[in-house]
Write a protein that holds these residues in place. Structure first.
Motif, PDB file in Angstrom:
ATOM      1  N   ARG A   1       0.842  -1.204   0.000  1.00  0.00           N
ATOM      2  CA  ARG A   1       0.000   0.000   0.000  1.00  0.00           C
ATOM      3  C   ARG A   1       0.878   1.256   0.000  1.00  0.00           C
ATOM      4  NH1 ARG A   1      -5.104   2.672  -0.335  1.00  0.00           N
ATOM      5  NH2 ARG A   1      -4.992   4.404   1.076  1.00  0.00           N
ATOM      6  N   GLN A   2       1.917   1.251   0.815  1.00  0.00           N
ATOM      7  CA  GLN A   2       2.816   2.394   0.902  1.00  0.00           C
ATOM      8  C   GLN A   2       3.521   2.639  -0.444  1.00  0.00           C
ATOM      9  OE1 GLN A   2       2.734   4.378   3.402  1.00  0.00           O
ATOM     10  NE2 GLN A   2       4.192   5.738   2.364  1.00  0.00           N
TER      11      GLN A   2
ATOM     12  N   GLU B   1       3.326   5.895  -2.999  1.00  0.00           N
ATOM     13  CA  GLU B   1       4.541   6.628  -3.388  1.00  0.00           C
ATOM     14  C   GLU B   1       4.747   6.669  -4.892  1.00  0.00           C
ATOM     15  OE1 GLU B   1       7.695   4.701  -1.290  1.00  0.00           O
ATOM     16  OE2 GLU B   1       6.952   5.402   0.662  1.00  0.00           O
TER      17      GLU B   1
END
Lengths: 771, 237
Positions: free
Chosen positions: A733-734, A738
């Motif tokens: 998810r991160q 990004e």
């Protein structure tokens, strides 16, 4: 300062539609023709229309009409107008970018007195072509949509005179000519005012010539007279106007009393039957039925009486503001207009971004497009369209449909065109190429129309199905080519060796050569294309842009719950059931997984494609049947859902514990991003662009393609470690936030489009100078 | 297996379709297309008739050939107009970008003025239509040009010869009756073509004159620019 170009007064008549009116004014900021003023005639309003209009200061002239009467309101605007031309547009419509430019160009012909362009009902629920070079008889018989002037030249009907007519939503007049015939008849409170004026102009020897272009998109909004997209409305007003129209114009045209009486009865009877039909369909209550029929008959009597005995309510020819020329009008556009972001005409929202340069007008191609179809290219195009809109740009999408229509969906005008197999007959025996060329030609024709109406600057096409090939060959616009999975790659995987596959591959090579700019979605994709087609490095003419998705809100993500008591796991597969997607590898891995982890449920979502990849031909079965026959003891833990819609898919992503897609080749692997969006760990293969999306050991695990044992091991290792399930999901998810959001993707594409336009202009100075 | 067809073949077919499309995109092009459709339908109907070996078929086929030729002429004229239009746009663009300080002078010898940086441009010969050309087109469209006269070779057979001759005349007359009826209908079609051609020829001529005038203006401008530049150079020296 006189520019020598005709000045235009855009007249908008409105009552209680502040939202659509704001959208319209916002859209007028983008008109390519700047020499126009805007006059808004506000009826007896109850909302904050006047307050909204005050924000525009002296850019908009606001007039008041004391009654809810369209004919009168139009005349008030006409009397106040100072432009050489008066253009009328409904408050719930949005003009194409070159609407006024085309109208001005038409009026260069001094013989022309009135014109009007096409009207597309562009609402997402019910898109259709509402009006295009329509005609009407003196007895109100009408044909609204014609493909050319030659079609239905003299249609059968009772009326003795047929004239071209415009639709009130989109019409323009030479002001002097309209004043000469007395403007609009103020009897017409609603509808038929446009046709009536067309008939009177024609009778007065004026030239009325509607055209196919100068497009306006209509987004019907509710008003005092009707509730949009329902059958609730004051339809008797239509009957009254129609009867009045028949009598006034029928008598003027010399139609017999018998023909007029028959037509009037026909109209009333038609409405009577229509109400009955609606009641039987359950769309009207019995009380409504009775009331509407009664009102209809009363309205017909009033219309007939006034038509026979009341003189027309016209304005006197001498009245009106005589000021003309640019100095006489207050121009609507300002220096800031050019950089205004585009507006969503359905919701009226516009992106809250400040643009340093004018927004781009982009045309994306994708034969399959949501909401009808959600497959890979269509989904990617949709995400790109959303991203571009949110960056302030105007986006048009050309997709395939059963008939020609335009809708507005997810930030883009979606133009659907039917596939006509009316060209390239010499390639009929190569079915793939034959369909692709015909569709590509249809796309080219639509692109031409959009160039004319919308001033699109760049075309963005996927390589798949060669959609933009003909446009690229024609050289009319720069074509940006999205390099995704190629036919030749699929043919190689599936072992297709026929002439059709060869030619499709060859045309892909031509398409790549002819395009202005290449956008591979991964490094692997670019390298694969280099290998496949022997591409020479195109320095400065390609950019790798990874796909992006719309991040779901934080409250919608479902990372693995470490506190969970249950030991049943759900593994999700999303994709077509075909060889390339590695479905056979997954089938072989399922028993291996089940041997080590007992409570696993596999959910397989996606349509069966066994016919096209040759599996059905080899085995006589589709994939689900094959699994049932080959692995009967595991049938209970595998669920085949077939093709699913977006809503179901969202639920599947949320409820799964692990996502798996063992594709033998993926140019990118958008499905992995979608799983990562919901904080799910993923398992894929070291194939194509997948390693550029999935960080091995961080957001998921990667195994070699066609290795069921390794795949099973990867699935088992994750299922046995809840911490990994959670951590990898969150890491994915991160990573997505990004690197892989639709906004980031759109910003990269914006850069590409600007570069492509620059290259194209440098390559073809002649064409650019003609523009 | 490598097929005989190549990508280049497909591309040239695409380009051909694009040229065809360019012609049929305007209203005139659509009119031509509709006449074509009508003609094809008529051709289909006629050729499906039972007496395929009838002599009238040959004549009809020839008439269709004439139609096709007329259509080609029309298309070429349209294409010429389009190229002229482009030329016109280019010229207009050039004149727009120049300084608007000129005074119009009719095209004379100044047309040959060439700047050192400007390559010598070969002048296109003007396509001038004489009244004779217009008359020629009009004459071709006359109904008489399509009327077919009877042509029966007399037989010299004794006794039955006269009867045979009479029968032949009757048969030929019957065929000619229908052929001439067809020709009368065809005249309307031809006249429509003719009208279009005449209008197009007028238009072409008008545009040619416009272009010549604009070119003259450009050349005059160039000459005046040259003079100005040389004057500036002199003053700078």
């Amino acid at each position: 300062m006189s520019t020598g170009r005709p000045t235009i007064s855009v007249i908008i008549n409105t009552i209680d539609r502040v939202g659509p009116l704001r959208t319209l004014l916002q859209a007028l900021e983008h008109q390519s023709y700047p020499f126009f003023e805007v006059i808004v005639v506000v009826g007896p309003t109850r909302d904050n229309t006047l307050e909204m209009l005050s924000e525009y200061g002296d850019r908009v002239r606001v007039l008041r009409c004391p009654t809810a009467n369209l004919g009168r309101s139009r005349n008030i605007g006409l009397l106040a107008a100072r432009g050489d031309i008066v253009a009328f547009i409904d408050d719930d419509a949005v003009p194409s970018c070159r609407w006024l430019e085309q109208i001005a160009r038409l009026f260069v012909n001094e013989n022309l007195d009135a014109t009007g362009g096409a009207v597309y009902l562009a609402h997402p629920n019910n898109p259709t072509t509402q009006h295009r070079i329509g005609i009407i008889s003196s007895l109100a018989e009408q044909i609204d949509v014609r493909s050319s002037w030659l079609e239905h030249l003299v249609p059968p009907g009772d009326g003795s005179v047929w004239v071209a007519r415009m639709m009130g939503t989109n019409m323009a007049f030479r002001r002097r000519s309209l004043m000469e015939v007395g403007g609009f008849d103020e009897f017409f409170e609603w509808v038929y005012d446009d046709s009536d004026v067309a008939l009177r102009l024609t009778s007065a020897g004026k030239i009325v010539h509607p055209v196919k272009e100068a497009v306006v998109y209509h987004f019907p909004a509710s008003s005092r007279n009707r509730v949009a997209f329902t059958y609730t409305g004051k339809w008797w007003l239509q009957t009254k106007s129609a009867v009045y129209f028949c009598i006034k114009n029928g008598l003027a045209a010399g139609d017999t009393y018998r023909a007029i009486a028959r037509r009037v009865l026909h109209l009333v009877h038609g409405h009577w039957l229509w109400y009955g039909h609606l009641w039987r369909e359950g769309k009207l209550s019995f009380l409504q039925l009775v009331r509407m029929r009664f009102a209809d008959i009363c309205a017909a009597i009033v219309g007939a009486f006034l038509g026979a005995f009341l003189p027309r309510q016209l304005i006197s020819p001498g009245s009106g503001d005589e000021g003309e020329g640019t100095q006489a009008i207050q121009l609507f556009q300002t220096n800031n207009s050019a950089n205004t972001p585009s507006v969503d005409p359905v919701d009226g929202v516009f992106p809250l971004v400040s643009l340093p340069s004018p927004p781009l007008r982009v045309c994306l191609l994708s034969s399959a497009y949501p909401p009808d179809q959600f497959e890979g290219v269509g989904r990617h195009t949709n995400l790109l369209a959303r991203g571009l809109f949110e960056c302030g740009h105007t986006v048009h999408v050309i997709a395939q449909g059963e008939r020609e229509q335009t809708a507005f969906y997810d930030g883009a005008y979606v133009h659907r065109i039917p596939l006509h197999l009316d060209r390239y007959f010499q390639y009929q025996k190569f079915s793939g190429l034959y369909y692709a060329l015909n569709y590509s030609h249809g796309v080219y024709e639509k692109v031409r129309r959009l160039m004319l109406n919308e001033g699109i600057q760049v075309v963005d096409s996927p390589l798949w199905q060669l959609e933009g090939l003909v446009t690229a060959v024609s050289g009319i616009l720069p074509v940006v080519l999205r390099l995704q999975t190629a036919h030749r790659q699929i043919a190689n995987i599936q072992g297709d060796r026929d002439e059709d596959a060869y030619l499709m591959g060859e045309m892909e090579r031509v398409f790549i050569e002819r395009s202005t700019y290449l956008v591979p979605n991964s490094r692997a994709m670019f390298e694969a294309m280099e290998k496949l087609y022997g591409l020479t490095p195109r320095e400065g003419r390609y950019l790798i842009v990874p796909h992006g998705v719309v991040p779901v809100p934080e409250e919608d993500i479902r990372p693995f719950d470490l506190q969970r008591k249950t030991d049943t796991f759900t593994v999700l597969y999303v994709g077509r059931l075909e060889k390339r997607k590695g479905i056979m590898t997954l089938f072989q891995a399922i028993p291996l997984v089940m041997q080590k982890v007992q409570n696993v449920k596999f959910i397989i979502a996606g349509g069966d494609n066994s016919i096209h990849d040759g599996f059905r031909h080899q085995t006589g079965m589709d994939y689900p049947s094959y699994f049932v026959k080959r692995y009967p003891s595991f049938v209970s833990c595998v669920h085949f859902l077939g093709a699913v819609d977006e809503e179901v898919l969202r639920g599947l992503y949320q409820t799964c514990d692990l996502f798996v897609a063992p594709s033998l080749y993926e140019s990118f692997g958008l499905v992995f991003l979608e799983a990562m969006n919901y904080a799910k760990p993923v398992v894929g293969c070291h194939a194509g662009g997948v390693p550029e999306v999935v960080a091995h050991g961080v957001s998921g695990l990667l195994v070699e393609p066609e290795d069921p044992a390794a795949l099973a091991d990867a699935i088992v290792s994750l299922l046995k470690s809840p911490t990994k399930l959670y951590e990898m999901g969150m890491a994915g998810r991160q990573l997505l936030l990004e690197k892989f959001t639709h906004i980031q993707m759109a910003r990269h594409f914006e850069q590409v489009y600007r570069a492509a336009i620059q290259i194209w202009h440098a390559q073809s100075p002649d064409i650019s100078s003609e523009e | 297996m490598r097929p005989h067809l190549t990508a280049e073949d497909v591309v040239s077919d695409i380009e051909f379709e694009l040229i065809q499309g360019a012609i049929s995109q305007d209203e005139l092009g659509q009119a031509i297309a509709s006449v074509r459709r009508y003609q094809n339908k008529m051709r289909g109907d006629l050729f499906q008739q039972k007496h395929r070996r009838d002599k009238s078929i040959e004549i009809t086929a020839r008439q269709f050939q004439i139609n096709d030729m007329l259509l080609t002429i029309l298309q070429e004229t349209v294409a010429e107009i389009q190229s002229l239009r482009l030329e016109f746009l280019r010229t207009a663009h050039l004149s727009k970008s120049a300084k608007p300080t000129y005074k119009y002078e009719p095209p004379v010898e100044k047309l040959d003025v060439v700047t050192p940086t400007q390559p010598v441009r070969k002048k296109q010969p003007l396509c001038v239509y004489t009244p004779e050309d217009f008359r020629k087109v009009e004459n071709r469209m006359r109904p008489e040009s399509l009327q077919v006269e009877i042509s029966v070779r007399a037989t010299k057979m004794p006794f039955v010869g006269a009867v045979l001759n009479r029968l032949r005349v009757i048969m030929h007359n019957l065929v000619l009756f229908y052929i001439n009826r067809l020709a009368t209908n065809q005249v309307v079609v031809n006249q429509t073509y003719g009208d279009y051609i005449l209008r197009l020829m007028h238009q072409v001529q008008y545009q040619q004159e416009q272009i010549a005038m604009l070119q003259a203006q450009i050349e005059t401008l160039r000459a005046s620019l040259l003079t100005e530049e040389s004057a500036t150079d002199r003053s700078l020296r």
